[in-house]
Scaffold this motif. Structure first.
Motif, short mmCIF file in Angstrom:
data_model
loop_
_atom_site.label_atom_id
_atom_site.label_comp_id
_atom_site.label_asym_id
_atom_site.label_seq_id
_atom_site.Cartn_x
_atom_site.Cartn_y
_atom_site.Cartn_z
N TYR A 233 4.31 13.56 -11.81
CA TYR A 233 3.07 13.18 -11.11
C TYR A 233 2.79 14.12 -9.95
CZ TYR A 233 0.15 10.59 -7.78
OH TYR A 233 -0.81 10.24 -6.88
N LEU A 234 3.77 14.34 -9.08
CA LEU A 234 3.54 15.19 -7.91
C LEU A 234 3.36 16.65 -8.29
CD1 LEU A 234 6.01 13.66 -5.29
CD2 LEU A 234 3.52 13.48 -5.33
N ALA A 235 3.91 17.07 -9.42
CA ALA A 235 3.76 18.45 -9.86
C ALA A 235 2.41 18.71 -10.50
CB ALA A 235 4.86 18.80 -10.85
N SER A 236 1.76 17.67 -10.99
CA SER A 236 0.57 17.84 -11.83
C SER A 236 -0.73 17.62 -11.06
CB SER A 236 0.62 16.84 -12.98
OG SER A 236 0.36 15.52 -12.51
N ASN A 237 -1.84 17.88 -11.74
CA ASN A 237 -3.16 17.65 -11.15
C ASN A 237 -3.47 16.18 -10.93
OD1 ASN A 237 -3.86 20.36 -10.94
ND2 ASN A 237 -4.67 20.44 -13.02
N ALA A 238 -2.65 15.31 -11.50
CA ALA A 238 -2.86 13.88 -11.28
C ALA A 238 -2.67 13.51 -9.81
CB ALA A 238 -1.90 13.06 -12.15
N SER A 239 -1.96 14.35 -9.07
CA SER A 239 -1.73 14.09 -7.64
C SER A 239 -2.43 15.12 -6.77
CB SER A 239 -0.23 14.09 -7.34
OG SER A 239 0.33 15.37 -7.62
N ALA A 240 -3.57 15.62 -7.23
CA ALA A 240 -4.25 16.73 -6.56
C ALA A 240 -4.64 16.42 -5.12
CB ALA A 240 -5.49 17.14 -7.35
N MET A 241 -4.77 15.15 -4.76
CA MET A 241 -5.17 14.77 -3.40
C MET A 241 -3.98 14.22 -2.61
SD MET A 241 -7.89 15.06 -1.65
CE MET A 241 -8.76 14.43 -0.21
N VAL A 242 -2.78 14.49 -3.07
CA VAL A 242 -1.58 13.95 -2.43
C VAL A 242 -0.79 15.07 -1.78
CG1 VAL A 242 0.56 12.65 -2.76
CG2 VAL A 242 -1.46 12.09 -4.13
N THR A 243 -0.66 15.03 -0.46
CA THR A 243 0.17 16.00 0.25
C THR A 243 0.64 15.40 1.56
OG1 THR A 243 0.38 18.35 0.84
CG2 THR A 243 -1.63 17.21 1.58
N GLY A 244 1.79 15.87 2.01
CA GLY A 244 2.34 15.40 3.28
C GLY A 244 2.83 13.97 3.24
N THR A 245 3.21 13.50 2.08
CA THR A 245 3.60 12.10 1.97
C THR A 245 4.93 11.96 1.24
OG1 THR A 245 2.74 9.89 1.47
CG2 THR A 245 2.47 11.56 -0.22
N SER A 246 5.44 10.73 1.25
CA SER A 246 6.70 10.40 0.59
C SER A 246 6.44 9.41 -0.52
CB SER A 246 7.68 9.78 1.58
OG SER A 246 7.90 10.62 2.69
N LEU A 247 6.92 9.72 -1.70
CA LEU A 247 6.85 8.79 -2.83
C LEU A 247 8.21 8.11 -2.93
CD1 LEU A 247 5.50 7.51 -5.21
CD2 LEU A 247 5.90 9.58 -6.53
N LYS A 248 8.26 6.86 -2.52
CA LYS A 248 9.52 6.12 -2.48
C LYS A 248 9.80 5.49 -3.83
CE LYS A 248 8.73 5.07 2.37
NZ LYS A 248 8.35 4.01 3.33
N VAL A 249 10.91 5.86 -4.41
CA VAL A 249 11.38 5.29 -5.67
C VAL A 249 12.66 4.53 -5.33
CG1 VAL A 249 11.93 5.75 -8.09
CG2 VAL A 249 10.38 7.29 -6.86
N ASP A 250 12.49 3.45 -4.58
CA ASP A 250 13.63 2.82 -3.94
C ASP A 250 13.84 1.36 -4.31
OD1 ASP A 250 11.57 1.58 -2.59
OD2 ASP A 250 12.27 2.10 -0.59
N GLY A 251 13.11 0.89 -5.33
CA GLY A 251 13.29 -0.48 -5.76
C GLY A 251 12.96 -1.51 -4.69
N GLY A 252 12.19 -1.11 -3.68
CA GLY A 252 11.81 -2.01 -2.60
C GLY A 252 12.74 -2.02 -1.41
N TRP A 253 13.72 -1.12 -1.38
CA TRP A 253 14.69 -1.09 -0.30
C TRP A 253 14.00 -1.03 1.06
CZ3 TRP A 253 20.25 0.15 -0.95
CH2 TRP A 253 20.94 0.26 0.27
#
Length: 256
Positions: A233-253
């Motif tokens: 997702y972050l590598a592709s054009n699907a995230s073209a408006m996403v920068t400077g952020t964190s994608l948390k894959v943490d199960g809700g931690w």
């Protein structure tokens, strides 16, 4: 009345060039596999040449595109040279990292320096070298750091590791601000505890495993497969408006 439907952005990476560090095992191996299966030509980077070549063979046997580059990214002169002599990478995923856990009162300067040299210094300059090539070519790009949920919280015996990952979050935000006008996006993926060879000792300790399971709201620990979609997702054009952020894959931690 005719309705013009929006077009779903593409997740495919056909024609792109990607570089993945820490690719010889665990999360890095999963990231490299995900990008290759999405269509990218992936350069696999790690110190362990034998494991890299085995991964390259496994990917090419699937009809995917990959090449190996045995390299210690803390050797900044070698890293800069290798980045300089290659065409710019559209995608860079830095998955190289390490941890040396101990109570904060027992942290040693050597442990601190070793962790920061890889987790922060090498990561910083990898992105700098990659961005320089993109600027020279006038190309956009996506730079992705595999960070950690521990970049957003604290943890017992993890002061040095947490400090290093908080630092990664800081420089990725600053780079995203500086490089946004060139359409070079900089983001992090922040996993929870993921089952790999490196985390086996932690999961094999009943007390530590209970602590982990107590904090993960989805009632299971993480698998490397849980990160593969996030990286594509972050590598592709699907995230073209996403920068400077964190994608948390943490199960809700970090939801607490």
């Amino acid at each position: 009345m005719t309705i013009a439907l929006p077009k779903t952005p593409s997740f495919d990476l056909i024609g792109s060039r990607a570089l993945v560090t820490g690719a010889s095992s665990g999360i890095g191996l999963a990231c490299a596999t995900a990008l290759a299966r999405a269509g990218s030509h992936v350069t696999l980077v790690a110190r362990r040449a034998e494991q890299l070549h085995a991964l390259q063979t496994a990917l090419t046997d699937e009809g995917l595109h990959a090449e190996s580059l045995p390299l210690d990214i803390t050797d900044l002169a070698a890293l800069e040279h290798e980045m300089a002599v290659r065409e710019p990478f559209d995608i860079v995923v830095n998955s190289a990292g390490l941890a040396r856990h101990s109570p904060a009162l027992q942290s040693q300067p050597d442990d601190f320096d070793t962790v920061f040299n890889l987790n922060v210094k090498a990561a910083y300059f990898l992105f700098q070298f990659a961005a320089k090539k993109l600027f020279e070519a006038g190309k956009p790009g996506s730079l992705i750091a595999i960070s950690s949920q521990m970049a957003h919280v604290g943890g017992v015996d993890r002061a040095v590791y947490c400090a290093s990952k908080h630092a990664v979050e800081g420089f990725t935000k600053s780079m995203a601000i500086e490089w946004g006008k060139a359409n070079i996006r900089v983001n992090t993926v922040c996993p929870t505890f993921i089952k790999t060879d490196l985390t086996a000792a932690t999961f094999n300790d009943p007390e530590k495993r209970a602590w982990i399971e107590q904090h993960i709201k989805l009632d299971r620990v993480g698998e490397v497969e849980d990160l593969m979609g996030a990286v594509v997702y972050l590598a592709s054009n699907a995230s073209a408006m996403v920068t400077g952020t964190s994608l948390k894959v943490d199960g809700g931690w970090t939801a607490e």
